[in-house]
Motif scaffolding. Structure first.
Motif: not given
Length: 239
Positions: A202-203, A205-206, A219-221, A227
């Motif tokens: 669940n990392r 983000t888009s 686009v990730f954690k 970020a």
């Protein structure tokens, strides 16, 4: 440099990088005689630029995937009087015969995807003696000693990278004295193992695919920093 002709001699890749979305499959090569004929046609058909022939660019993932094939090709290319560039794994730095033949055949630059300054984290080489950034420095100097320029590619955003590691990356780039540097941001492209991993954690983000450019968006954690900090490091190192 203006490249007027791109040539593809092989498909597939022998490495299994988790961030790569290309289908791996089995390495496939066109026959050496077919490759040579294609190169001759490209050379003869390329327009001149101010009286000079533009260089050829081999678009293979790795021109040195099969050392035997590559060295035979270089030897056959030598009499043609062309200039060329290609992607290559760092393996070529440990094969003096290959470097001699590559230079004689017209090689001017090699684009090498180091990706990280920690070779033990990402084995993109068949050479067993790549243990540290210093080994990469030695490899770069070896290739350059044959008069071949090295373009180095690096990825920002690996989970094990902290702020301290980006300072180390800057120091490495200062020592390496590469001809050019290619920087990209780690991006979980659909179809890659990285995408599946980050999706499970669940990392991501888009899912706006317009942001999957590896340059302007994270686009990730990241694990070690926000970020925005990773994006800032990209800007700082690129400048």
């Amino acid at each position: 440099v203006l490249y007027s002709t791109w040539i593809l001699l092989s498909r597939g890749c022998k490495y299994r990088c988790e961030f790569c979305a290309r289908p791996f499959g089995k390495l496939r090569f066109i026959k050496p005689e077919q490759a040579l004929e294609l190169i001759k046609r490209a050379k003869n058909g390329a327009p001149t630029l101010f009286g000079r022939k533009p260089r050829l660019l081999f678009r293979d993932d790795n021109i040195f995937s099969d050392p035997g094939y590559a060295k035979k090709l270089f030897k056959e290319m030598a009499p043609l009087g062309i200039k060329w560039s290609a992607n290559s794994s760092v393996d070529i730095a440990f094969d003096d015969q290959a470097l001699v033949l590559a230079k004689a055949s017209g090689c001017r630059e090699l684009f090498i995807g180091f990706e990280t300054i920690y070779p033990e984290k990402l084995q993109k080489t068949s050479a067993g003696n790549m243990r540290s950034a210093d080994d990469y420095i030695k490899a770069i100097r070896k290739v350059k000693s044959y008069g071949i320029k090295v373009i180095g590619a690096f990825i920002l955003g690996f989970d094990y990278y902290t702020h301290k590691d980006y300072f180390r990356l800057i120091y490495f780039l200062m020592r390496a004295r590469l001809y050019l540097i290619s920087l990209t941001i780690l991006t979980p492209f659909p179809g890659s193992a990285l995408y599946e991993q980050l999706l499970k954690e669940n990392r991501i983000t888009s899912f706006d695919w317009r942001k999957y450019d590896s340059l302007q968006h994270v686009v990730f954690k990241p694990k070690q920093m926000p970020a925005w900090a990773l994006q800032a490091w990209f800007v700082v190192i690129r400048v």
